[in-house]
Design an enzyme around this catalytic site. Structure first.
Site, PDB file in Angstrom:
ATOM      1  CE  LYS A 103      -2.458  -0.291   3.705  1.00 17.81           C
ATOM      2  NZ  LYS A 103      -1.765  -1.451   4.281  1.00 17.81           N
ATOM      3  CE  LYS A 149      -0.804   3.607   7.710  1.00 20.33           C
ATOM      4  NZ  LYS A 149       0.225   2.678   7.192  1.00 20.33           N
ATOM      5  CB  SER A 195       1.506   0.259  14.068  1.00 19.04           C
ATOM      6  OG  SER A 195       0.259   0.683  14.561  1.00 19.04           O
ATOM      7  CG  ASP A 225       3.883   3.103   6.493  1.00 14.35           C
ATOM      8  OD1 ASP A 225       4.909   2.419   6.319  1.00 14.35           O
ATOM      9  OD2 ASP A 225       2.814   2.631   6.928  1.00 14.35           O
ATOM     10  N   GLY A 281      -4.693   3.619   4.419  1.00 12.86           N
ATOM     11  CA  GLY A 281      -5.245   2.904   5.545  1.00 12.86           C
ATOM     12  C   GLY A 281      -4.192   2.136   6.327  1.00 12.86           C
ATOM     13  CG  ASN A 336       2.764  -4.011  -5.510  1.00  8.30           C
ATOM     14  OD1 ASN A 336       3.464  -3.611  -6.442  1.00  8.30           O
ATOM     15  ND2 ASN A 336       3.169  -3.985  -4.261  1.00  8.30           N
TER      16      ASN A 336
END
Length: 232
Positions: free
Chosen positions: A16, A38, A42, A56, A118, A180
């Site tokens: 993602k 986002k 975590s 991320d 997400g 992907n």
């Protein structure tokens, strides 16, 4: 008026963040001023001063060449690589929906496209103490439609179909699938993609190969996926 889109996945480790980075890179190179967001992140490392690096967000920032500061990308950052509800139980600072909404709305004045990533798959618990908050509650609160990222390999049919069916049952708009880890000419992967289209009725938006540095998708087709941000 800025526009927004949600990026979900069939689960963890399907790419993602990588796909989101390619999307924002495409938008920026096309002349837009995009933003990444986002709600909860975590599994992050700490800087020498003890503060957490939103991994991320950093990856997307570097991939897309964004000037957007990291602190504007994610209001809740956790060290443990667990679901946000459990990470917050161990570390404190549980997710407040009002804070997530405010951070998202703050991006609108300066950015024309806001891409929201997400956490994990679509069925992700964000907070489970006295307050119950699921990922889909955030999607609804922000008024987002979604694109699904899936691995093209073995298991794709089941994971894509189940995710699409869950989202339909819960009235979460889904516009299509980006596959992907694709290998052109791979018989099983091509059949997986065809079967996913047949079972779900969703279009394949792009097929990404490992290591791609550009999103193999027309810019106009990409921007057409975004909806206007709803008024607060």
């Amino acid at each position: 008026m800025s526009k927004s889109l949600f990026i979900t996945g069939t689960g963890t480790e399907v790419g993602k963040t990588y796909v989101t980075g390619l999307i924002l890179k495409k938008l920026r190179e096309g002349g837009a001023h995009p933003a990444y967001y986002k709600a909860a992140m975590s599994g992050n490392r700490r800087r020498p001063d003890g503060t957490l690096i939103p991994g991320d967000a950093l990856q997307v920032q570097q991939m897309a060449g964004l000037s957007q500061p990291l602190e504007a990308m994610c209001p809740y950052v956790y060290e443990h690589a667990y679901s946000p509800h459990l990470a917050a139980r161990l570390e404190g600072n549980p997710v407040e929906l009002d804070t997530v909404i405010a951070g998202f709305q703050a991006l609108s004045p300066a950015h024309d496209f806001i891409t929201v990533e997400g956490s994990g798959g679509i069925l992700c618990p964000i907070r489970m103490d006295g307050t119950r908050l699921w990922l889909e509650d955030i999607i609804r609160a922000l008024g987002l439609s979604a694109v699904l990222v899936a691995d093209a390999g073995l298991g794709a049919i089941n994971s894509v179909a189940l995710t699409a069916e869950y989202m339909r049952a819960h009235n979460l708009p889904l516009k299509g699938v980006i596959f992907n880890h694709c290998h052109p000419g791979h018989e099983m992967e091509e059949d997986n993609i065809a079967m996913c289209e047949r079972v779900t009725g969703l279009p394949t938006l792009a097929k990404i190969q490992t290591g791609d540095t550009e999103l193999p998708m027309d810019l106009d087709a990409l921007t057409a996926l975004y909806d206007e941000v709803k008024e607060p």
